[in-house]
Write a protein that holds these residues in place. Structure first.
Motif, PDB file in Angstrom:
ATOM      1  N   UNK A 103      -9.929  11.412  -7.978  1.00 18.63           N
ATOM      2  CA  UNK A 103     -11.198  10.520  -8.178  1.00 18.63           C
ATOM      3  C   UNK A 103     -12.155  11.337  -7.322  1.00 18.63           C
ATOM      4  N   UNK A 104     -12.141  11.745  -6.330  1.00 20.16           N
ATOM      5  CA  UNK A 104     -13.810  12.181  -5.972  1.00 20.16           C
ATOM      6  C   UNK A 104     -14.013  13.350  -6.849  1.00 20.16           C
ATOM      7  N   UNK A 105     -13.439  14.114  -6.709  1.00 17.64           N
ATOM      8  CA  UNK A 105     -13.465  15.217  -8.011  1.00 17.64           C
ATOM      9  C   UNK A 105     -13.998  15.422  -8.938  1.00 17.64           C
ATOM     10  N   UNK A 106     -13.435  14.060  -9.715  1.00 13.23           N
ATOM     11  CA  UNK A 106     -13.739  13.787 -10.805  1.00 13.23           C
ATOM     12  C   UNK A 106     -14.963  13.149 -10.919  1.00 13.23           C
ATOM     13  N   UNK A 107     -16.101  12.563  -9.845  1.00 13.45           N
ATOM     14  CA  UNK A 107     -16.912  11.587  -9.336  1.00 13.45           C
ATOM     15  C   UNK A 107     -18.121  13.481  -9.137  1.00 13.45           C
ATOM     16  N   UNK A 108     -17.369  13.857  -8.714  1.00 12.31           N
ATOM     17  CA  UNK A 108     -18.565  15.136  -8.150  1.00 12.31           C
ATOM     18  C   UNK A 108     -18.970  16.230  -9.255  1.00 12.31           C
ATOM     19  N   UNK A 109     -18.204  15.908 -10.202  1.00 14.45           N
ATOM     20  CA  UNK A 109     -17.997  17.201 -12.004  1.00 14.45           C
ATOM     21  C   UNK A 109     -19.117  15.959 -12.644  1.00 14.45           C
ATOM     22  N   UNK A 110     -18.910  14.760 -12.458  1.00 10.46           N
ATOM     23  CA  UNK A 110     -19.655  13.392 -13.708  1.00 10.46           C
ATOM     24  C   UNK A 110     -21.308  14.010 -12.819  1.00 10.46           C
ATOM     25  N   UNK A 111     -21.568  13.956 -11.275  1.00  7.54           N
ATOM     26  CA  UNK A 111     -22.636  13.796 -10.893  1.00  7.54           C
ATOM     27  C   UNK A 111     -23.340  15.316 -11.875  1.00  7.54           C
TER      28      UNK A 111
END
Length: 148
Positions: A103-111
């Motif tokens: 989830x942290x990785x996906x959030x960074x990608x979304x940001x």
């Protein structure tokens, strides 16, 4: 208490004199001395209880903040005594930690995606401004401005 100190929590001539002097100089000092005479023998037990209470309080905070980091024992979980349950719990904690990392990785990608969208929108607004500015000033646009 069986100490032979001059100032001890008891009605001795020294403590009475200090209490009277305390009241004459600044009344809270006399009151403090009176409290020491009456309840001073309980100070050691009180200090022990306060230390134990603060250790328990901050130990609970430490356990709460270390939740989800490491194994169940290091996260503040005591072993239950059932080996199968403890192994299952540790496996679940590892799985949840892996999900959190995803989830942290996906959030960074979304940001990063949102930042790129903002940059593209800003670029488009800037290009529109430049076209309008060139049109209002009467200059001919360059090839780069036409392509944009």
């Amino acid at each position: 208490m069986t100490t032979s100190a001059l100032i001890r929590p008891a009605w001795t001539p020294a403590t009475i004199a200090l209490m009277v002097i305390g009241f004459m100089v600044f009344w809270p000092l006399g009151l403090a001395m009176l409290a020491y005479i009456i309840w001073g023998d309980r100070l050691e037990g009180f200090k022990t209880e306060v230390n134990r209470a603060t250790d328990d309080f901050f130990g609970g905070i430490k356990r709460a903040t270390s939740f989800g980091r490491g194994t169940a024992a290091s996260a503040g979980f005591a072993r239950s005594g059932n080996v199968a349950f403890d192994e299952w719990r540790e496996a679940e904690m590892k799985r949840l930690e892996e999900e959190r990392r995803k989830l942290d990785t996906m959030r960074a990608e979304f940001d990063a995606y949102v930042r790129e969208l903002h940059r593209a929108k800003d670029q488009e607004e800037f290009n529109r401004f430049m076209r309008e500015h060139r049109a209002s000033s009467g200059t001919t646009p360059t090839r780069a401005e036409i392509d944009a």
